[in-house]
Design an enzyme around this catalytic site. Structure first.
Site, short mmCIF file in Angstrom:
data_model
loop_
_atom_site.label_atom_id
_atom_site.label_comp_id
_atom_site.label_asym_id
_atom_site.label_seq_id
_atom_site.Cartn_x
_atom_site.Cartn_y
_atom_site.Cartn_z
CG HIS A 74 -38.06 -42.12 -20.67
ND1 HIS A 74 -37.98 -41.41 -21.83
CD2 HIS A 74 -38.86 -43.15 -21.21
CE1 HIS A 74 -38.71 -41.68 -22.95
NE2 HIS A 74 -39.20 -42.94 -22.26
NE ARG B 158 -50.30 -40.67 -18.20
CZ ARG B 158 -49.12 -41.15 -18.51
NH1 ARG B 158 -49.09 -41.94 -19.76
NH2 ARG B 158 -48.00 -41.34 -17.62
CD GLU C 59 -38.12 -44.60 -26.52
OE1 GLU C 59 -38.20 -45.75 -26.47
OE2 GLU C 59 -39.11 -43.78 -26.24
CG ASP D 48 -37.54 -48.33 -28.90
OD1 ASP D 48 -38.07 -48.68 -30.02
OD2 ASP D 48 -38.29 -47.99 -28.05
CD GLN E 95 -44.56 -43.89 -28.14
OE1 GLN E 95 -43.59 -43.23 -29.14
NE2 GLN E 95 -44.59 -44.04 -27.13
CB THR F 292 -35.85 -43.51 -23.01
OG1 THR F 292 -36.52 -43.72 -24.31
CG2 THR F 292 -34.73 -42.37 -23.19
MN MN Z 1 -37.78 -47.72 -25.80
#
Ligand code: MN
Length: 394
Positions: free
Chosen positions: A113, A122, A180, A214, A221, A325
């Site tokens: 993950h 990125r 997640e 999650d 984010q 995750t």
């Molecule tokens: Mn999480």
């Protein structure tokens, strides 16, 4: 008096005995265990007032030796006849949040993950993992007050986002709402400020395991997370399963973690770091889209708890730390939709529709099973949530 029927292939046989908080009609919530499709009232069964309370916290705080003794006593009692008033059909009860959550930390323990997210967030960096990742279990402090029990509706959050073509940030409902799939670990007994939980003692401090979703607004984010990590993109809601599987029930599910290279610093080093052989399943509107394998997780739960206390921060009964995750090496084992659809570029088929992120009305259900004693499989209940439209924000 009555006996509780349990099918031979039930995920909730006598080797599981998960704890939860239930109510019947207007009665006050209290602690029970699940046996087959029956909920057994533990205050009635054991005659102990600690179970006539609306959370597991007081029982958890009694500590490891007491957890062992109670588990043995329940196992013995449910093998025989038990009082009729202790027995409720699963369909007749309402399940509640099983613990009063103290503090909540979310980790990032899956190498698959972390590497996938590194590539997505990125893309210009040739090294997908950050330099710290194999030296410490990376985590952030989340919002304990928005942990909700399975079945609670999730309102689409509003917030700031700034797409790469936007000159300035905009405010509105998230357009990249994700999940997640994780496991959450409940701290049963805490530590005072200044004390630590060594890796070898973590399994006496961790009471049990829940399924954990999650919910994550990827657009919020992506804009907010630099340099301090996730904040409002995740703090709006996290869903847990109502049944807490005792860590004691999961001893047969312990497996070695993947090889940890380089060797962690001494406070994290373990002779044989253990993970758990838990198979998760993610269903999107009833359609299974992923099967995340917990056994692939790089960092052990013991290392996560040791890390989060090594600076002397106190831990408390009811603390939740989640794994991050759970993703395996293959596409259909990825535990977040941003990975499964590669940032939305590769939609998945959900009941014949091509989907990327969550739409209003969508429902996600996480389930899991693991090996238990005597060749049984253990179930974890489910963590389900349905997305409701945002309120305001336009
Ligand atoms: Mn999480």
């Amino acid at each position: 008096m009555t006996t509780v029927p349990v099918a031979a292939d039930s995920l909730y046989g006598v080797t599981n005995l998960p704890y939860g908080v239930f109510s019947v009609g207007e009665s006050a919530p209290r602690v029970g265990t699940r046996l087959g499709d029956t909920v057994v009232d533990l205050a009635v069964l054991l005659g102990d007032d600690v179970f006539a309370r609306p959370s597991l916290n007081d029982f958890m705080a009694q500590g490891y030796d007491r957890w062992v003794a109670v588990r043995r006593e329940i196992t013995e009692r449910v093998a025989g006849e038990i009082p009729d008033e202790a027995v409720h059909a699963l369909d007749d009860v309402t399940m509640h949040l099983p613990v009063e959550v103290a503090d909540y930390v979310d980790f990032y323990a899956s190498e698959h993950h972390a590497a996938n997210l590194g590539r997505l967030f990125r893309p210009d960096n040739p090294e997908p993992l950050m330099p710290n990742w194999k030296h410490l279990p990376v985590g952030y402090h989340g919002r304990a007050g928005s942990i909700v029990v399975s079945g609670t509706d999730i309102v689409r959050p509003c917030g700031q986002r700034k797409g790469k073509d936007d000159a300035v940030p905009v405010f509105g409902p998230s357009v990249r709402l994700d999940i997640e799939a994780e496991l959450g670990f409940l701290v049963g007994t805490g530590t005072a400020m200044g004390d630590t939980v060594p890796v070898a003692e973590a399994d006496r401090a961790i009471f049990g395991v829940v399924l954990f979703n999650d919910w994550s607004a990827r657009d919020i984010q992506a804009w907010e997370y630099v340099p301090l990590g996730p904040n409002l993109g995740k703090s709006f809601a996290s869903t847990i399963s109502p049944w807490v599987v005792p860590l004691l029930a999961l001893e047969p599910a312990r497996v070695p973690t993947p090889v940890q290279d380089p060797r962690p610093l001494p406070y994290l080093a373990m002779e044989s770091p253990w993970g758990l052989d838990v198979d998760l399943s993610v269903r999107w509107n009833g359609c299974e889209v992923s099967r995340p394998p917990y056994r692939e997780m790089y960092w052990s739960p013991a290392q996560m708890l040791a890390h989060v206390t090594v600076n002397g921060a106190p831990s408390r009964t009811g603390d939740v730390f989640a794994s991050g995750t759970i993703s395996g090496p293959d596409r259909d084992t990825r535990g977040a939709f941003i990975e499964l659809t590669w940032g939305g570029a590769e939609p998945v088929s959900v009941g014949g529709e091509q989907r990327t992120f969550l739409e209003d009305g969508d429902e996600v259900t996480i389930t899991a099973s693991a090996p238990g004693a005597g060749g049984a499989r253990l179930g974890f209940g489910e963590a389900t949530g349905r997305i409701l439209p945002a309120t305001g924000g336009d």
